[in-house]
Each structure stands twice: as structure tokens, then as C-alpha cells.
Design a protein around this motif. Structure first.
Motif, PDB file in Angstrom:
ATOM      1  N   VAL A  61       0.816  -1.213   0.000  1.00  0.00           N
ATOM      2  CA  VAL A  61       0.000   0.000   0.000  1.00  0.00           C
ATOM      3  C   VAL A  61       0.851   1.265   0.000  1.00  0.00           C
ATOM      4  O   VAL A  61       1.918   1.324   0.609  1.00  0.00           O
ATOM      5  CB  VAL A  61      -0.997   0.032   1.183  1.00  0.00           C
ATOM      6  CG1 VAL A  61      -2.020  -1.072   1.039  1.00  0.00           C
ATOM      7  CG2 VAL A  61      -0.291  -0.074   2.523  1.00  0.00           C
ATOM      8  N   LEU A  62       0.363   2.254  -0.699  1.00  0.00           N
ATOM      9  CA  LEU A  62       1.037   3.537  -0.848  1.00  0.00           C
ATOM     10  C   LEU A  62       0.367   4.533   0.091  1.00  0.00           C
ATOM     11  O   LEU A  62      -0.431   5.373  -0.311  1.00  0.00           O
ATOM     12  CB  LEU A  62       0.950   3.991  -2.310  1.00  0.00           C
ATOM     13  CG  LEU A  62       1.373   2.907  -3.320  1.00  0.00           C
ATOM     14  CD1 LEU A  62       1.031   3.316  -4.730  1.00  0.00           C
ATOM     15  CD2 LEU A  62       2.850   2.606  -3.191  1.00  0.00           C
ATOM     16  N   GLY A  63       0.640   4.402   1.347  1.00  0.00           N
ATOM     17  CA  GLY A  63      -0.054   5.155   2.389  1.00  0.00           C
ATOM     18  C   GLY A  63      -0.856   4.136   3.204  1.00  0.00           C
ATOM     19  O   GLY A  63      -0.276   3.279   3.850  1.00  0.00           O
TER      20      GLY A  63
ATOM     21  N   GLY B  63       3.440  18.711   4.056  1.00  0.00           N
ATOM     22  CA  GLY B  63       4.480  18.946   5.043  1.00  0.00           C
ATOM     23  C   GLY B  63       4.421  17.967   6.200  1.00  0.00           C
ATOM     24  O   GLY B  63       5.394  17.792   6.930  1.00  0.00           O
ATOM     25  N   TYR B  64       3.279  17.297   6.362  1.00  0.00           N
ATOM     26  CA  TYR B  64       3.075  16.322   7.443  1.00  0.00           C
ATOM     27  C   TYR B  64       2.504  15.008   6.902  1.00  0.00           C
ATOM     28  O   TYR B  64       1.937  14.221   7.661  1.00  0.00           O
ATOM     29  CB  TYR B  64       2.131  16.884   8.508  1.00  0.00           C
ATOM     30  CG  TYR B  64       2.662  18.141   9.165  1.00  0.00           C
ATOM     31  CD1 TYR B  64       3.501  18.063  10.274  1.00  0.00           C
ATOM     32  CD2 TYR B  64       2.345  19.391   8.653  1.00  0.00           C
ATOM     33  CE1 TYR B  64       4.009  19.205  10.869  1.00  0.00           C
ATOM     34  CE2 TYR B  64       2.854  20.542   9.232  1.00  0.00           C
ATOM     35  CZ  TYR B  64       3.679  20.454  10.339  1.00  0.00           C
ATOM     36  OH  TYR B  64       4.184  21.583  10.910  1.00  0.00           O
ATOM     37  N   ASP B  65       2.659  14.757   5.619  1.00  0.00           N
ATOM     38  CA  ASP B  65       2.030  13.569   5.053  1.00  0.00           C
ATOM     39  C   ASP B  65       2.702  12.268   5.479  1.00  0.00           C
ATOM     40  O   ASP B  65       2.149  11.181   5.240  1.00  0.00           O
ATOM     41  CB  ASP B  65       1.941  13.680   3.535  1.00  0.00           C
ATOM     42  CG  ASP B  65       0.733  14.495   3.087  1.00  0.00           C
ATOM     43  OD1 ASP B  65      -0.276  14.479   3.815  1.00  0.00           O
ATOM     44  OD2 ASP B  65       0.792  15.144   2.030  1.00  0.00           O
ATOM     45  N   HIS B  66       3.886  12.349   6.108  1.00  0.00           N
ATOM     46  CA  HIS B  66       4.429  11.129   6.721  1.00  0.00           C
ATOM     47  C   HIS B  66       3.540  10.688   7.886  1.00  0.00           C
ATOM     48  O   HIS B  66       3.430   9.489   8.166  1.00  0.00           O
ATOM     49  CB  HIS B  66       5.872  11.351   7.198  1.00  0.00           C
ATOM     50  CG  HIS B  66       6.067  12.456   8.179  1.00  0.00           C
ATOM     51  ND1 HIS B  66       5.557  13.725   8.009  1.00  0.00           N
ATOM     52  CD2 HIS B  66       6.746  12.488   9.373  1.00  0.00           C
ATOM     53  CE1 HIS B  66       5.909  14.478   9.027  1.00  0.00           C
ATOM     54  NE2 HIS B  66       6.608  13.755   9.869  1.00  0.00           N
TER      55      HIS B  66
ATOM     56  N   GLY C  42      -2.836   5.819   8.188  1.00  0.00           N
ATOM     57  CA  GLY C  42      -3.473   4.897   7.249  1.00  0.00           C
ATOM     58  C   GLY C  42      -2.718   3.591   7.119  1.00  0.00           C
ATOM     59  O   GLY C  42      -3.314   2.515   7.015  1.00  0.00           O
ATOM     60  N   GLY C  43      -1.376   3.680   7.120  1.00  0.00           N
ATOM     61  CA  GLY C  43      -0.566   2.472   6.984  1.00  0.00           C
ATOM     62  C   GLY C  43      -0.750   1.519   8.142  1.00  0.00           C
ATOM     63  O   GLY C  43      -0.783   0.299   7.955  1.00  0.00           O
ATOM     64  N   ALA C  44      -0.871   2.062   9.356  1.00  0.00           N
ATOM     65  CA  ALA C  44      -1.079   1.203  10.527  1.00  0.00           C
ATOM     66  C   ALA C  44      -2.406   0.461  10.422  1.00  0.00           C
ATOM     67  O   ALA C  44      -2.488  -0.743  10.706  1.00  0.00           O
ATOM     68  CB  ALA C  44      -1.036   2.045  11.802  1.00  0.00           C
ATOM     69  N   ILE C  45      -3.450   1.170   9.997  1.00  0.00           N
ATOM     70  CA  ILE C  45      -4.764   0.527   9.846  1.00  0.00           C
ATOM     71  C   ILE C  45      -4.708  -0.525   8.744  1.00  0.00           C
ATOM     72  O   ILE C  45      -5.216  -1.645   8.893  1.00  0.00           O
ATOM     73  CB  ILE C  45      -5.845   1.578   9.536  1.00  0.00           C
ATOM     74  CG1 ILE C  45      -5.990   2.568  10.702  1.00  0.00           C
ATOM     75  CG2 ILE C  45      -7.194   0.907   9.244  1.00  0.00           C
ATOM     76  CD1 ILE C  45      -6.846   3.778  10.375  1.00  0.00           C
TER      77      ILE C  45
ATOM     78  N   SER D 186      -4.961  -4.659   9.080  1.00  0.00           N
ATOM     79  CA  SER D 186      -6.089  -5.296   8.381  1.00  0.00           C
ATOM     80  C   SER D 186      -5.637  -6.242   7.274  1.00  0.00           C
ATOM     81  O   SER D 186      -6.472  -6.776   6.543  1.00  0.00           O
ATOM     82  CB  SER D 186      -6.995  -4.211   7.783  1.00  0.00           C
ATOM     83  OG  SER D 186      -7.452  -3.320   8.784  1.00  0.00           O
ATOM     84  N   GLY D 187      -4.308  -6.431   7.126  1.00  0.00           N
ATOM     85  CA  GLY D 187      -3.841  -7.435   6.175  1.00  0.00           C
ATOM     86  C   GLY D 187      -2.826  -6.991   5.150  1.00  0.00           C
ATOM     87  O   GLY D 187      -2.296  -7.830   4.416  1.00  0.00           O
ATOM     88  N   ALA D 188      -2.513  -5.692   5.047  1.00  0.00           N
ATOM     89  CA  ALA D 188      -1.471  -5.267   4.110  1.00  0.00           C
ATOM     90  C   ALA D 188      -0.121  -5.799   4.581  1.00  0.00           C
ATOM     91  O   ALA D 188       0.133  -5.918   5.774  1.00  0.00           O
ATOM     92  CB  ALA D 188      -1.434  -3.744   3.996  1.00  0.00           C
ATOM     93  N   ALA D 189       0.767  -6.109   3.623  1.00  0.00           N
ATOM     94  CA  ALA D 189       2.034  -6.746   3.952  1.00  0.00           C
ATOM     95  C   ALA D 189       3.239  -5.823   3.812  1.00  0.00           C
ATOM     96  O   ALA D 189       4.297  -6.083   4.376  1.00  0.00           O
ATOM     97  CB  ALA D 189       2.245  -7.955   3.037  1.00  0.00           C
ATOM     98  N   PHE D 190       3.067  -4.727   3.065  1.00  0.00           N
ATOM     99  CA  PHE D 190       4.210  -3.923   2.632  1.00  0.00           C
ATOM    100  C   PHE D 190       3.753  -2.470   2.608  1.00  0.00           C
ATOM    101  O   PHE D 190       2.752  -2.135   1.961  1.00  0.00           O
ATOM    102  CB  PHE D 190       4.579  -4.388   1.222  1.00  0.00           C
ATOM    103  CG  PHE D 190       5.979  -4.112   0.759  1.00  0.00           C
ATOM    104  CD1 PHE D 190       6.974  -3.678   1.604  1.00  0.00           C
ATOM    105  CD2 PHE D 190       6.288  -4.317  -0.586  1.00  0.00           C
ATOM    106  CE1 PHE D 190       8.258  -3.455   1.134  1.00  0.00           C
ATOM    107  CE2 PHE D 190       7.567  -4.100  -1.071  1.00  0.00           C
ATOM    108  CZ  PHE D 190       8.564  -3.663  -0.208  1.00  0.00           C
ATOM    109  N   LEU D 191       4.463  -1.596   3.324  1.00  0.00           N
ATOM    110  CA  LEU D 191       4.111  -0.180   3.353  1.00  0.00           C
ATOM    111  C   LEU D 191       5.140   0.625   2.573  1.00  0.00           C
ATOM    112  O   LEU D 191       6.343   0.517   2.835  1.00  0.00           O
ATOM    113  CB  LEU D 191       4.072   0.349   4.795  1.00  0.00           C
ATOM    114  CG  LEU D 191       3.114  -0.314   5.782  1.00  0.00           C
ATOM    115  CD1 LEU D 191       3.191   0.390   7.127  1.00  0.00           C
ATOM    116  CD2 LEU D 191       1.689  -0.302   5.253  1.00  0.00           C
TER     117      LEU D 191
END
Length: 434
Positions: free
Chosen positions: A294-296, A305-308, A314-317, A321-326
């Protein structure tokens, strides 16, 4: 001579590879547990046979969540030495993959330097490199030109390639009809879309997919199926264009597995928090458990400026929930090419998100470091705390900059420190405050 072409074929034949042994050890699994996951496509071991210095990693939802770092030069920022500094910084900080997105200069030399020196997984997007490699405008390139660049990247030792195979000429009409707010924000997807509109031809990565699979099988390159129609703003999330492409990616995943080619599937994008978990489940169903990259996703559009941070939420959620790669996002997202400090901030945000998700989904050993940190804090053992910290240098610097009067406290609480008071109380000691 290898008895197998890819890690997937080896697993299906019951052959234990060195890469499988290394991944199993890292993931606190047995090889017997790992092999069926690789055989079924639920875990990808991205390790091109020509990438000799790689330290293999497994990518799968039941494994530790992996982090990818995007780097590469552009026409405006073209210092390859600086990019290599970013690469080494990223690897030292624990990045599992480096994706070279260079769009200027001698991309071949830089890519080969990466696969010769970098132990992390290396990914590329060959469609970017096509214009640079041939030094010709997009509409003059042929389908064969694009496929030949895929082959070149495979020969150079790239472990995974992002290919936007899922959009077709039908997508052109969908984009025109559905009136997205942001249209296509995928750089590679937009190039494929533009090429189709200018030439009138079908997407070469879709039309010649079987030829691409043969290349990937020969070098054991994992296909990362790019989501050209990923949402670029919250309003476009989970729309017809995104979902229709995902269905096609599910079909392409099955075709790759039939040739023993490993697959990852790329995902959103920008997405409201309440849609993320459902999107992960949908992908797992449609793509039969293939690792999701996932890209985010970025959970709001208004924090340049704060999109990290928006990405880490979003990446944690997503990972829980099943994503393997951030794919990391830096503070420079939407604004500029990231500098070294941006890269560090992006990696740290993604590592925190990945680790939090691993705890939530019960990955083996995920909480061990947290438990050690709790013990170190209980003992007010600062050196032990640095050893447990994801970024010990920053933690140590903050404490040193605001050093307390009492060594066993911090400058926030001083002698009012709850941990200090409880330790003394339970040991029957006098608790001095003033």
C-alpha cells in the motif's frame, strides 16, 4: 544450475532454498511453515538471481510488515551521490526495500550500483525508465521498447518491478465518464494512459503480459502489479475505476502464479480511515491472498508537510487489516524530492506504523522489544531504553538537551516521577519530593 526458476516453483517442488531458510529464521518460523505460503503466493520472497548481495526478506500479511523507501533523481535534483547517501541511510535505519524511481541521467549505472551494493530488495518502474533509456518522446516508443526495458531491469538484478498491467483502453472511457476529482495520480499509470491515448494501441504491459511473465520467471523477478487508478484524493477512494482495475489485477495474479511467478498487488492511495479495512479484505479476496503493497494510504488531503503522519495513520490501519508492505511517505510528499532528513522522518513514521500493526495482528515476536522497553522504563534504566528504541539517537539527544537535576528522572516530572515514587514505595523507601 538451479533446479527451479523461482522461489515459488522451488516451494511447489518441495525444494528448500537458502532464501527460504533465511526468511524463516528472520520471521521466527520453520521452513515447513513458510514453504506452503510461498507455494500458494501468500508470501513473496523478492530475490532476483542476479542480485548477489541481497539479504532476502519475505513479504506477506502473516509476516513482519515490510517498509519500502522510494528514491531516485529527477531533472531538478540530479545528484546521484546524494541519492546513494539516502540509500545507505535508509538501509541503516531498517528499510527492507529501495525503489529506484529515477527519471533523469544515467539510470542504468545507478540501478546497477544498487543491485551490486545494496542488501535490501530493489524495485523499479520500467515505464519511467523507457523514455530516459531511449531518449525519445513517449509516443515514439513501441510495445517492444517497453518490454525490452523490463528485460534490461531483470538482467540488472532488480528484485521487483512495478508494472501497470491493469488499465486497458476501457479505462480511458471510464476516466472520461466518471469525472474523478484527481484523475490518475500514478506517475507510471499516467504514462501508460497517455501512451494509449496518443497511439490508439492497447496497454503493452497488459497485451504482452505472458512475455513479461517469461522474463520474470527467467530471473525470478516479482511482479508488483501497479494500481494506476489508485485514488489521489479522499473523494476518489473506492470508486468504479479503482475497483474495476483491482478485479483485473486479481485475474493477472492468477495468470502469474500459473507460471510460478511471484506477485505483489499495489493498493491505495488516499482513503478515509473507515474504508481502509474493507479495501484490504476486498483485495485479499479478489487477489486470493497475494501480498498487498500500500502507498499510504493517506487519511486526509490537507496536511502537506506532514504527510508522513497522515500516511502512518493509514498504513497502521492497512497493515493491521492485512497489508504486507508499506511504501513510506515523507514530509516532502506532494511538494518536493525528499532530502536526507525527509527520508529519515518518512522511514520512522512507516516503521512505527508497521510495528504497531504487527502487534495488533499478532506477528511472532512483535511485542518482545516493547516488553524489554517496559522493563527498562520500570527500572529507570536509560541505556537499556536507548537499546530498545526505534531511533535511539533522537531519544538520547532529547534527554541530553533537557537534562534533569536527578539522573533517575526526566525534566518533565523530576521527583514527581510516578515510576520513581512507586519503586521507592514498594521497596519501603522514603519518597522525597521537595
Amino acid at each position: 544450475m538451479r533446479e527451479y526458476a523461482t522461489q515459488m516453483e522451488a516451494a511447489r517442488k518441495g525444494i528448500v532454498t537458502e532464501e527460504m531458510k533465511m526468511v524463516a529464521e528472520k520471521e521466527k518460523m520453520t521452513v515447513e511453515e513458510l514453504m506452503p505460503l510461498v507455494a500458494s503466493g501468500k508470501v513473496a520472497i523478492c530475490a532476483n538471481k542476479n542480485h548477489k548481495c541481497i539479504e532476502p526478506q519475505g513479504v506477506g500479511s502473516m509476516l513482519r510488515t515490510k517498509i519500502n523507501v522510494n528514491l531516485g533523481v529527477s531533472r531538478d535534483c540530479k545528484d546521484y551521490d546524494v541519492e546513494m547517501q539516502k540509500v545507505m541511510t535508509a538501509v541503516e535505519m531498517g528499510a527492507d526495500a529501495i525503489m529506484d524511481l529515477s527519471s533523469h541521467g544515467d539510470t542504468t549505472e545507478f540501478r546497477r550500483k544498487l543491485t551490486a551494493e545494496c542488501p535490501a530488495m530493489i524495485g523499479t518502474v520500467p515505464v519511467y525508465d523507457s523514455v530516459i533509456h531511449y531518449q525519445r518522446d513517449l509516443d515514439t516508443l513501441t510495445a517492444k521498447d517497453f518490454i525490452d526495458v523490463v528485460r534490461l531491469h531483470a538482467q540488472d538484478g532488480v528484485d521487483f518491478v512495478t508494472l501497470h498491467c491493469g488499465i486497458t483502453r476501457k479505462t480511458i472511457e471510464q476516466i472520461k465518464k466518471h469525472k474523478r476529482k484527481m484523475n490518475i495520480v500514478s506517475r507510471g499509470g499516467s504514462l501508460v494512459f497517455a501512451w494509449m491515448t496518443m497511439t490508439g494501441e492497447e496497454n503493452p504491459f497488459y497485451e504482452y503480459y505472458d512475455e513479461i511473465l517469461d522474463i520474470c520467471r527467467e530471473y525470478d523477478v516479482t511482479i508488483s502489479l501497479g494500481d494506476a487508478c489508485r485514488p489521489g484524493c479522499l473523494a476518489d477512494a473506492s470508486d468504479v475505476c479503482q475497483i474495476e482495475e483491482l478485479v483485473r489485477l486479481g485475474e493477472l495474479t492468477k495468470r502469474a502464479w500459473e507460471k510460478d511467478v511471484q506477485v505483489m498487488v499495489e493498493g491505495p492511495g488516499h482513503m478515509p480511515m473507515d474504508q481502509i479495512a474493507a479495501n484490504m479484505k476486498m483485495q485479499q479476496t479478489i487477489c486470493q491472498g497475494a501480498p498487498f503493497y500500500v502507498l499510504g494510504p493517506l487519511v486526509t488531503d490537507i496536511a502537506p508537510g506532514y504527510d508522513h503522519i497522515t500516511s502512518a495513520i493509514g498504513g497502521a490501519i492497512a497493515a493491521a487489516s492485512g497489508a504486507a508492505f508499506l511504501c513510506y511517505v515523507t514530509p516532502a510528499e506532494h511538494l518536493a524530492l525528499p532530502n536526507v532528513e525527509d527520508v529519515k522522518q518518512g522511514i520512522m513514521a512507516s516503521k512505527i506504523a508497521a510495528h504497531a500493526a504487527d502487534i495488533a495482528k499478532g506477528v511472532r515476536g512483535a511485542m518482545e522489544q516493547d516488553n524489554r522497553m517496559a522493563e527498562a522504563r520500570h527500572a529507570l534504566d536509560w541505556e537499556a531504553q536507548w537499546a530498545c528504541a526505534l531511533d535511539p539517537e533522537t531519544a538520547r539527544k532529547i534527554r541530553e538537551d533537557r537534562k534533569p537535576e536527578q539522573e533517575d528522572t526526566c525534566s518533565m516530572c523530576g521527583k514527581f516521577c510516578a515510576v520513581r515514587s512507586m519503586n521507592k514505595a514498594l521497596n519501603g523507601e522514603h519518597i522525597d519530593i521537595l
